[in-house]
Scaffold this active site. Structure first.
Site, mmCIF file in Angstrom:
data_model
loop_
_atom_site.group_PDB
_atom_site.id
_atom_site.type_symbol
_atom_site.label_atom_id
_atom_site.label_comp_id
_atom_site.label_asym_id
_atom_site.label_seq_id
_atom_site.Cartn_x
_atom_site.Cartn_y
_atom_site.Cartn_z
ATOM 1 N N ASP A 156 0.812 -1.221 0.000
ATOM 2 C CA ASP A 156 0.000 0.000 0.000
ATOM 3 C C ASP A 156 0.839 1.262 0.000
ATOM 4 O OD1 ASP A 156 -2.715 -0.833 0.173
ATOM 5 O OD2 ASP A 156 -2.301 -1.568 2.185
HETATM 6 C C1 BGC Z 1 -0.182 -0.128 5.387
HETATM 7 C C2 BGC Z 1 0.229 1.037 6.188
HETATM 8 C C3 BGC Z 1 -0.261 2.305 5.551
HETATM 9 C C4 BGC Z 1 -1.734 2.234 5.291
HETATM 10 C C5 BGC Z 1 -2.259 3.418 4.566
HETATM 11 C C6 BGC Z 1 -1.652 -0.096 5.189
HETATM 12 O O1 BGC Z 1 -2.050 -1.149 4.423
HETATM 13 O O2 BGC Z 1 0.231 -1.305 6.002
HETATM 14 O O3 BGC Z 1 1.598 1.052 6.351
HETATM 15 O O4 BGC Z 1 0.032 3.384 6.347
HETATM 16 O O5 BGC Z 1 -2.044 1.092 4.555
HETATM 17 O O6 BGC Z 1 -3.652 3.434 4.574
HETATM 18 C C1 NOJ Z 2 -1.852 -3.950 5.259
HETATM 19 C C2 NOJ Z 2 -2.989 -4.051 4.327
HETATM 20 O O1 NOJ Z 2 -4.138 -4.497 5.015
HETATM 21 C C3 NOJ Z 2 -2.673 -4.994 3.199
HETATM 22 O O2 NOJ Z 2 -3.719 -5.009 2.276
HETATM 23 C C4 NOJ Z 2 -1.380 -4.590 2.550
HETATM 24 O O3 NOJ Z 2 -1.123 -5.493 1.527
HETATM 25 C C5 NOJ Z 2 -0.244 -4.528 3.543
HETATM 26 N N1 NOJ Z 2 -0.615 -3.651 4.592
HETATM 27 C C6 NOJ Z 2 1.069 -4.094 2.910
HETATM 28 O O4 NOJ Z 2 1.064 -2.755 2.601
#
Ligand code: BGC
Ligand code: NOJ
Length: 812
Positions: A484
């Protein structure tokens, strides 16, 4: 035994022996529609189906302590006030023990010769939680004590509840009848449901006004009524309604009293709403209290919960030489898979329940670790998820569980999302043989009137990626892919915007090698599916798409020693020797290798050796190296985190598991187990003061070596690690893999394991599989005997008319 507790493997419990754990250690109550978060000191809250829209009890965000609101019992024993869970008063206890079990938490405490046992659970299929209380006088003398219960009600919409006081302070309403407190805020107009907090025993008093029970200038640790010793029978009008009952106990030496509290979400259904003007119809509430007043009712409900879990876990059990593998596979990992399936990333100590609902990519992956337990629920989930895809192939990134509608705030355009639907669907069909799901009606979210089926969604997903490729023929990344925080189209310099959603995705040509690898995997799944459906032309079409993507990967994604991660909007490689920071990433090594890249040209091996050299540490594999020390506007959020945490070179456990599978694919059983253990929570007990998280469930992230707190875990419970590590262990290392035609036995174990035995329920048949390793190998089944008959290959065929088969597989 460690400083804070130990596993009781026979009982499938984690036993916490002191309350001041390094962080609150959480458990979940409930597995259908009613859920409770419950820490080892009784902290947490309850909700029905949706942590945002149907919150029943309150939680304070980022509070001190972290779990500063919960289900509390106060004991006033001759002026000494204490809680069996230690918090909130924190009076030192003579004995404390918390047993987190499967769907229940049992807290036992002793003080001044009084023993209190509190058992918290949600009965199967019910919309309430039970607090069973046993109080025993072990002092040797008569004892008169007072006990006070406490919950604070939430006004259902949890965000509004916490932020809109100008309204909420004026709307709170309750009714009290006998020992039952009915929380009926907003009931008069638009709600046909209420929250009940009742006791099966007669009470000496009650309170429903927080200002009276706690006190305007007090906290829960010095709540006025428990300290003062008498409830005031307050009836809340506005402000903050709570539920509190007083029970006076007069106990002879050795005497025990037993009763229960019920916290319920009650829908009136078609009952009349009122029994008199503005008087709530209490029929269902009374029935519920009466039910649990019957002798043995609580015990029966608890036994049913216990049996259900034994039965669920019975679908996979292993006996192998490693204690951590056994304990995680047999109990805790499967249990965590249930939680992630139910809650996605919505409600934990790290997810507020008011932010994310169900994640599209997350929920698809969660199915991989859950489908063997209750396939029918996985089926429904797959169709619910598909319904949040849009007709053009993109998806709502998240949806609300109550409404099942896509969450527009975060939108879509994460260009990996749609592909995960293929993985979950294939896993479901392999598990069940239910090809019918492909024909199940499933419309698109933006064209609900147009009838399509699930197979159409899978095809749309493939074509979306095919038609959205960049200059190297690799898939475009959109707002981000699985990572993400890899935001190649965002260019954010403005702190008040989202990293993921800012920026102009439309014109950009940034590409993702990870999606390319995932696409290989997905098209291979699709080809396999079409073959199993006897549609060779379609299978061939998928194979062509596969070959084309593989060619693009091998031509443009190889960096010399590993696969690059991406190309940014300017066409510069990400995850390359050419970069100063972020030279090598996990995700592209994992997905290219799992997708089948580099298997004919030795690159798969090289890529994995590079992972070992540059990314592997004793605490797990770093997401990338070197960590970003400066903000790269063209890469986005990944470079915004301090070095060593989260996606910036943290140990992201979720994507570690893909590497575990990749080692299995390459036949490296010793590596696979070493890597598996590096992030295994059960193995973290020896460094628990550094690790801090619950040692019974996976964390999303462990701080990497660039962080000053290297080895510290965060975001436990709701992580894709749960599902994938179960896949890696059960299907990769232990090698028991459901396929369309049967159960494949293809272990990849450490050479030192002489044998192992797996019980696997598959398509209604109990498979008792013994794997023998007489020559100290890692893989390769030489002989497969099914009920005494040797068969060719390593797939146990689907038996006809048998409920049990005995299998002996020998490595050679
Ligand atoms: C990630 C976080 C990030 C967030 C943003 C998550 O899936 O793990 O690191 O800050 O998304 O919405
Ligand atoms: C947490 C999110 O829930 C997941 O969808 C994502 O793939 C990981 N963070 C890595 O960014």
């Amino acid at each position: 035994m460690t400083r804070y507790g130990h596993f009781d493997d026979a009982k499938r419990e984690y036993v916490i022996t002191r309350p001041d754990t390094p962080l609150p250690w959480l458990n979940y109550l409930g597995q259908d529609d009613f859920f409770g978060l419950c820490t080892n000191t009784g902290g947490g809250y309850a909700f029905w189906k949706d942590a945002r829209l149907r919150r029943l009890t309150r939680y304070r965000y980022n509070d001190m302590p972290y779990d500063g609101n919960g289900r509390y019992l106060y004991i006033n024993d001759g002026g000494v006030v204490w809680n069996p869970g230690w918090k909130p008063v924190k009076t030192p206890l003579d004995r404390y023990e918390c047993r987190h079990g499967l769907g229940y938490t049992q807290i036992t405490a002793e003080k001044k010769g009084l023993l209190v046992e509190l058992l918290l659970f949600v009965p199967l299929g019910e919309n309430h939680e039970i607090w069973q209380v046993k109080v025993r006088n072990i002092s040797g003398q008569r004892k008169q004590v007072k006990l006070f219960s406490f919950v604070e009600f939430c006004f259902y919409e949890a965000l509004n509840d916490m932020t809109n006081y100008q309204r909420t302070y004026s709307i709170g309403q309750v009714e009290v009848e006998g020992s039952a407190i009915y929380h009926k805020t907003e009931y008069r107009e638009r709600r046909n449901h209420y929250t009940l907090f009742a006791c099966t025993r007669g009470i000496a008093g009650f309170d429903t006004s927080r200002d009276v029970f706690v006190g305007v200038h007090n906290g829960l640790h010095d709540a006025a009524v428990p300290l003062g010793g008498e409830c005031q029978n307050s009836l809340a009008f506005g402000w903050n309604p709570v539920g509190a009952q007083q029970i006076n106990l007069d106990l002879a030496a050795g005497q025990q009293e037993e009763f229960a509290f019920i916290l319920a979400y009650v829908e009136q259904g078609d009952l009349p709403k009122f029994s008199a003007p503005d008087v709530l119809n209490k029929t269902r509430g009374r029935e519920l209290v009466a039910k649990y007043q019957r002798a043995g009712a609580v015990a029966t409900a608890f036994a049913a919960l216990h049996n259900q879990w034994e039965n669920l876990l019975g679908s996979f059990q292993v006996d192998c030489p490693d204690e951590h593998c056994r304990r995680m596979a047999n109990t805790w990992n499967q249990y965590q898979c249930m939680a992630t399936f139910n809650l996605s990333r919505s409600a934990s100590m790290y997810e507020t329940g008011i932010g994310r609902g169900m994640g599209y990519r997350d929920s698809n992956q969660d199915i991989l670790g859950f489908v063997h337990m209750i396939p029918e629920r996985a089926r429904q989930r797959i169709l619910d998820i598909a319904a949040t895809q849009l007709a053009d192939g993109t998806c709502y990134h998240q949806y609300q569980p109550l409404t099942k509608k896509g969450n527009a705030e975060i939108g879509g355009d994460f260009y990996d999302d749609h592909l995960w639907l293929i993985l979950s669907t294939a896993a479901y069909i392999k598990e069940t043989g239910d090809f019918g799901i492909l024909q199940a009606p499933a419309s698109y979210s933006d064209t609900p009137a147009v009838a399509t089926n699930l197979l159409h969604h899978l095809e749309t997903s493939i074509s979306y990626t095919l038609s959205h490729r960049g200059p190297h023929g690799l898939p475009l990344i959109g707002h981000a892919d699985w990572n993400d925080c890899l935001n190649l189209n965002c260019f954010s310099t403005e702190p008040n915007e989202s990293f993921q959603c800012a920026g102009d995705v439309k014109g950009s040509k940034a590409e993702s090698v990870m999606i390319a690898g995932l696409f290989l995997y997905a098209t291979r799944e699709m080809a396999g599916l079409y073959q199993a459906m006897s549609r060779p032309a379609d299978a061939q079409r998928m194979t062509q798409a596969y070959d084309e993507m593989l060619a693009a990967i091998e031509a443009h994604a190889w960096d010399g020693q590993w696969y690059r991660r991406a190309y940014d909007a300017a066409g510069k490689p990400v995850g390359s020797q050419q970069c100063d920071e972020g030279k090598i990433f996990i995700e592209s090594q994992a997905w290219c290798v799992l997708g089948g890249a580099g298997h004919t040209n030795d690159r798969a091996k090289q890529a994995m050796e590079s992972v070992h050299t540059h990314l592997f540490t004793p605490n797990g594999i770093l997401l990338q190296q070197p960590a970003y020390k400066t903000y790269h506007v063209e890469l986005g959020e990944v470079s915004s985190y301090p070095p060593g945490v989260k996606e910036n070179a943290g140990i992201f456990c979720h994507n570690n598991t893909w590497i575990h599978l990749a080692w299995c694919l390459l036949g490296q059983g010793d590596r696979a187990l070493e890597y598996y253990l590096s992030i295994c929570p059960s193995a973290k007990q020896s460094q628990i003061d550094i690790y801090r998280g619950e040692p019974y469930v996976y964390a999303q992230m462990i701080a990497g070596r660039d962080a000053p707190v290297s080895g510290e875990a965060k975001n436990t419970w709701l992580t894709g690690t749960a599902a994938w590590t179960f896949v890696a262990l059960s299907q990769g290392i232990l090698g028991i893999r459901p396929e369309y035609t049967g159960l494949r036995v293809d272990p990849c174990i450490p050479k030192s394991w002489p044998s192992l035995r797996v019980q696997r329920r598959f398509r209604g048949v109990e498979h008792d599989i013994e794997i023998r390793n007489p020559h100290g190998l890692s893989r390769s089944i030489k002989k497969l005997e099914v009920d005494g008959r040797t068969i060719a290959g390593n797939v146990i065929p689907l038996p006809s008319g048998k409920s049990r088969v005995r299998v002996v597989a020998t490595l050679g």
